[in-house]
Design a protein around this motif. Structure first.
Motif, PDB file in Angstrom:
ATOM      1  N   LYS A 261       0.820  -1.211   0.000  1.00 46.28           N
ATOM      2  CA  LYS A 261       0.000   0.000   0.000  1.00 46.28           C
ATOM      3  C   LYS A 261       0.854   1.261   0.000  1.00 46.28           C
ATOM      4  N   VAL A 262       0.357   2.281  -0.691  1.00 45.63           N
ATOM      5  CA  VAL A 262       1.002   3.588  -0.664  1.00 45.63           C
ATOM      6  C   VAL A 262       1.016   4.117   0.759  1.00 45.63           C
ATOM      7  N   GLU A 263      -0.042   3.837   1.519  1.00 45.67           N
ATOM      8  CA  GLU A 263      -0.114   4.298   2.901  1.00 45.67           C
ATOM      9  C   GLU A 263       1.024   3.717   3.742  1.00 45.67           C
ATOM     10  N   ASP A 289       1.387   1.347  -9.336  1.00 47.17           N
ATOM     11  CA  ASP A 289       1.158   2.732  -8.946  1.00 47.17           C
ATOM     12  C   ASP A 289       1.944   3.086  -7.691  1.00 47.17           C
ATOM     13  N   LEU A 290       2.112   2.131  -6.784  1.00 47.57           N
ATOM     14  CA  LEU A 290       2.889   2.377  -5.583  1.00 47.57           C
ATOM     15  C   LEU A 290       4.330   2.723  -5.947  1.00 47.57           C
ATOM     16  N   ASP A 295       8.871   6.808  -6.134  1.00 53.07           N
ATOM     17  CA  ASP A 295       9.900   7.563  -6.854  1.00 53.07           C
ATOM     18  C   ASP A 295       9.526   7.622  -8.329  1.00 53.07           C
ATOM     19  N   PRO A 296       8.893   8.706  -8.780  1.00 51.85           N
ATOM     20  CA  PRO A 296       8.454   8.800 -10.179  1.00 51.85           C
ATOM     21  C   PRO A 296       9.602   8.682 -11.176  1.00 51.85           C
ATOM     22  N   ARG A 297      10.815   9.011 -10.759  1.00 55.51           N
ATOM     23  CA  ARG A 297      11.954   8.960 -11.680  1.00 55.51           C
ATOM     24  C   ARG A 297      12.627   7.598 -11.709  1.00 55.51           C
ATOM     25  N   GLY A 298      12.400   6.795 -10.696  1.00 56.27           N
ATOM     26  CA  GLY A 298      13.098   5.520 -10.580  1.00 56.27           C
ATOM     27  C   GLY A 298      12.621   4.490 -11.586  1.00 56.27           C
ATOM     28  N   PRO A 299      13.504   3.560 -11.974  1.00 57.77           N
ATOM     29  CA  PRO A 299      13.127   2.524 -12.962  1.00 57.77           C
ATOM     30  C   PRO A 299      12.189   1.496 -12.347  1.00 57.77           C
ATOM     31  N   ARG A 300      11.217   1.085 -13.124  1.00 56.46           N
ATOM     32  CA  ARG A 300      10.275   0.056 -12.692  1.00 56.46           C
ATOM     33  C   ARG A 300      10.437  -1.152 -13.618  1.00 56.46           C
ATOM     34  N   VAL A 455      -5.429  -2.914 -13.256  1.00 54.12           N
ATOM     35  CA  VAL A 455      -4.238  -3.148 -14.075  1.00 54.12           C
ATOM     36  C   VAL A 455      -2.982  -2.830 -13.274  1.00 54.12           C
ATOM     37  N   GLN A 456      -2.984  -1.707 -12.581  1.00 55.01           N
ATOM     38  CA  GLN A 456      -1.817  -1.314 -11.779  1.00 55.01           C
ATOM     39  C   GLN A 456      -1.520  -2.316 -10.674  1.00 55.01           C
TER      40      GLN A 456
END
Length: 879
Positions: A261-263, A289-290, A295-300, A455-456
């Motif tokens: 969870k994001v929380e 999505d988590l 980290d929006p810049r980090g590789p997934r 999906v996420q």
């Protein structure tokens, strides 16, 4: 899941109270009491749902309460539609049943004290312990299919010059090997030598923040006993601060395995400085999505399924017993069975591992044959490492509204590509999509968000993508669908019936009343039908969703040639697409319809002009390509219409408040009338004369998809058409002036299809800065086109270009050499002389040499005399 159903019913009752005050006259007080009573049991149901698998008595109580909620909704809806009894007895009976169930909690042996205190059930605690991971535990089998992923993850963790990410994430569906990959990266020699200290923490669904911080600290500094005691004595803020300090001073690698969870991350965040480039965090999650939010810049790194070769290799590494057979024929037979069984795993490593572990205990061909006959049930019934248990964790983590939406996917057959629009419309019809309170956000918008979240969470797979609407189709992995079907039936949400009895989707008998069926099969019958519907009885009176399909839409007889369904007044979704139905006069009674799809294959469809007049909730209307209409086609209040497909020309007479379509194309629409909610518009124009479509298009300021089929006087100017327009199709419009001069000015146009005789001129021009967002362009059957000019700077975003049956076109435009984003060029059914210019060494090769993919199909020689053949559209555009 009962809590989710009650939540939905409470929401609907609230909507009915607001929208149907007149219809509910005399019973509104009882409806409010009913709503309050259901609200009171919601918290109890949330706890009871968690205990269902442990105690049969709880399961029975939940089933009873679920049926009460359904019955409450049915009764109130009958009142709203003025077809139920006008007495208050129905509502009072439901209230009494709720009271009886509440007072009988002790009789069921239900106690919620531990649950209300927030403690996990014994079953969930057992699962948590089974799922606990440790860095030092290596898999007892050879890992295959992760080599490339391992190289990428190691590079992202260690190459500081090239990669300066703080967080590296590994995402994917349960059972894909996320923890295995993280463990291999953690122990990789390059990673071990790069970092000064390492720590591993398994988060799981019950995230204990303090416990995680302590484990990470102990892993990073390897403390003595006194230091451990000191760590445990620190306040939370002190411990978080010390953890940050260690990561700033040293090169640290921290693995956060199985974070949900994001929380949870927001709670852990304080101990992990995000601005430090020396230390790294490697996390694994089923929630894409988590990872994006951490980290929006980090590789997934999203793990993929194994291919057939890797799946077979993995199975052999585990189930080596087949080699012990001396007889080569037996060996070969076991090899054949093994390959067939592993194909059922559909590339999911966990499934292959479970199957391999099972086969490793089987020594003879007869034993392998037994597993082969029951491979599906064997895979799901393994208790210690069962696939169902792993997939159930993802399901259990869903919010209540998404649980219902996920289970609804069980309606669709195996390997089925589900149309996203149709799925969301079905969710809406079932009341599974809840309003957010935003005036700008439609139910369709909310439904898209629901699907994206599934999906996420890696529970639903994306099929085809659309640059206009995002996800065009979706599907379930076969093993995820198996789990979905079993869970849906166990929860009494859905019952699957296969008339061929070729697949066994039966589970234990349901408790309570079955409300949804999906009937499939009958492929040997020329009039085979599939149904998706909801029902409370065999009379199907409460049907909300009905989809009928047939394997032989051209057959001219059968029970559904004349559809009679006037009693199904609760229907919200009705699809007769491709059934060949010719007349449906009884649809006048379906006041609740939101979606109506009549795109049959018949050329002559009898359409009563007043059939839609009473459908005040209609949002999506799909008509047949050709219809017989007498008089003016009337529609209800147009303020809710979002989709109009195959509309016969113009809208007129909106004062009454019906909207009409004049089959003769006479424009009577008031100049100030607008369709503010209409997003998709597909117009069919008469074949024998040109019409002016400007008033119609101008009245739709929000459309993003437009199709014009038939002769029109001219294209409206770009400022007369919605600036949101993203997809445009022109077919047989017979335009004499170059349409590009207008079309290139649309700011958000992404897809443009110019089909059969859309433009009859000889020259076409695309100017500099024209088509700023265009991604896909198809020129099809523009048989008079000789010259096409593209200026440098035009179509900067174009990725896909297709030219077909444009026989007079001399060459591709010189300006293509400047379209740097062009990834794919398709040339279909063009003259060999045209194609020869594109080959290496050809006159036009320099124009397209930068394009990665060039596909040439059906090259035509001029001496074949193609001009003698009648020209017809190569494809029939989608309805």
């Amino acid at each position: 899941m009962a809590e989710a159903i009650v939540s939905v019913v409470v929401e609907r009752l609230g909507d009915l109270l607001l929208q149907k005050a007149t219809s509910l006259h005399g019973v509104s007080n009882q409806v409010e009491q009913l709503q309050d009573a259901l609200k009171q049991i919601q918290s109890l149901l949330k706890d009871a749902d968690a205990q269902q698998n442990e105690r049969e008595s709880v399961r029975q109580w939940v089933a009873d309460m679920r049926d009460v909620a359904y019955d409450a909704e049915d009764i109130i809806e009958r009142y709203a539609l003025k077809v139920g009894s006008r007495k208050e007895g129905g509502i009072q009976n439901v209230l009494k049943r709720i009271s009886t169930l509440n007072s009988s909690l002790q009789n069921y042996g239900i106690k919620f004290d531990s649950m209300e205190a927030g403690g996990p059930s014994s079953l969930s605690e057992k699962i948590r312990k089974q799922r606990q991971t440790y860095a030092h535990v290596e898999p007892d089998h050879v890992v295959v299919g992760l080599e490339d992923n391992l190289k990428e993850v190691v590079a992202c963790l260690t190459e500081e010059v090239k990669y300066k990410y703080r967080v590296v994430s590994i995402c994917g569906m349960g059972g894909l090997g996320k923890t295995t990959l993280a463990r291999r990266a953690y122990h990789h020699p390059q990673v071990q030598s790069h970092f000064n200290c390492h720590a591993w923490a398994c988060i799981s669904q019950q995230c204990q923040i303090r416990d995680v911080w302590e484990r990470v600290m102990i892993g990073l500094i390897s403390p003595s006993k006194d230091q451990r005691d000191e760590i445990r004595s620190l306040r939370d803020e002190e411990l978080a601060e010390k953890l940050c300090e260690v990561q700033r001073q040293k090169k640290c690698l921290v693995v956060l395995d199985d974070i949900w969870k994001v929380e949870d991350w927001n709670s852990l965040y304080a101990a992990f400085p995000m601005n430090d480039a020396n230390s790294r965090i490697l996390l694994t999650s089923r929630n894409e999505d988590l990872a994006l939010q951490v980290d929006p810049r980090g590789p997934r790194h999203k793990l993929k399924f194994l291919n057939d070769e890797n799946s077979w290799e993995l199975l052999q590494n585990i189930a080596i017993s087949w080699r012990s057979e001396d007889n080569s024929n037996i060996k070969e037979e076991m090899r054949f069975l093994g390959k067939d069984m592993v194909s059922y795993c559909k590339g999911l490593p966990l499934a292959v591992i479970v199957l391999g572990g099972l086969l490793a205990t089987k020594q003879t061909l007869a034993e392998w044959e037994q597993v082969h006959r029951n491979v599906k049930s064997y895979l799901h019934q393994q208790k210690d490492l069962g696939i169902s248990m792993v997939l159930a964790l993802s399901y259990d983590d869903l919010p209540s509204h998404l649980k219902l939406c996920f289970l609804y996917l069980g309606h669709f057959p195996e390997d089925f590509e589900i149309r996203t629009k149709e799925l969301i419309q079905m969710w809406m019809a079932e009341g599974l999509i809840l309003q957010t309170g935003s005036n700008k956000e439609t139910l369709e918008d909310v439904g898209e968000q629901y699907l994206k979240e599934l999906v996420q969470r890696c529970m639903v797979q994306v099929g085809k993508k659309s640059s206009v609407a995002g996800i065009k189709t979706c599907r379930l992995h076969d093993l995820m669908r198996d789990f979905c079907v079993v869970k849906a039936k166990l929860e009494n949400f859905l019952h699957i019936i296969n008339v061929n009895h070729e697949s066994n989707e039966e589970t234990e008998a349901p408790i309570g009343e079955v409300r949804r069926f999906a009937i499939s099969g009958g492929s040997s019958d020329p009039m085979s039908f599939g149904f998706i519907f909801s029902s409370t009885s065999q009379k199907y009176f409460h049907l909300r969703v009905l989809k009928i399909t047939t394997n032989d839409p051209d057959r001219q007889s059968g029970p559904f040639r004349e559809v009679e369904m006037k009693s199904l007044i609760h229907l919200r979704f009705l699809s007769l697409r491709s059934t060949g139905v010719r007349s449906i006069a009884s649809l006048r009674n379906l006041k609740c319809l939101q979606t109506l799809d009549l795109r049959t294959t018949d050329w002559q469809f009898n359409l009563p002009n007043d059939m839609f007049r009473n459908m005040e909730h209609l949002r999506h209307l799909y008509l047949p390509r050709f219809s017989k209409i007498r008089g003016k086609l009337q529609l209800p209040n147009s303020s809710k219409l979002q989709t109009l497909v195959n509309i016969p020309v113009f809208i007129c007479d909106v004062e009454d408040p019906t909207v009409g379509f004049d089959e003769f194309g006479k424009n009577l629409m008031p100049s100030n009338f607008t369709f503010n909610c209409l997003h998709v518009l597909k117009i069919s124009c008469p074949r024998d004369k040109r019409v002016d479509i400007t008033p119609m298009v101008t009245s739709c300021p929000q459309i993003y998809q437009l199709r014009l089929w038939g002769k029109i006087e001219k294209l409206p100017e770009h400022d007369k058409i919605s600036p949101h327009l993203a997809k445009l199709s022109l077919i047989d419009t017979d335009l004499e002036e170059d349409p590009m001069l207008i079309l290139e000015k649309f700011p958000n146009l992404k897809i443009l299809y110019l089909g059969y005789k859309a433009y009859t001129g000889k020259k076409m021009m695309c100017s500099v800065r024209g088509f700023p967002q265009l991604q896909s362009l198809i020129l099809d059957h523009l048989t008079n086109l000789e010259e096409w000019e593209v200026e440098e700077g035009s179509m900067p975003s174009l990725c896909h270009l297709k030219i077909e049956y444009c026989w007079d076109l001399r060459m591709v435009p010189d300006g293509l050499q400047f379209v740097g984003n062009l990834q794919k060029l398709e040339i279909v059914s063009m003259y060999s002389s045209f194609v020869a210019r594109l080959g290496e060494g050809g006159q036009d090769f320099y124009k397209i040499r930068h394009v990665p993919s060039l596909e040439v199909k059906n090259t035509i020689s001029k001496n074949r005399g193609v001009r003698r053949y009648r020209l017809e559209p190569l494809r029939k555009p989608e309805n």
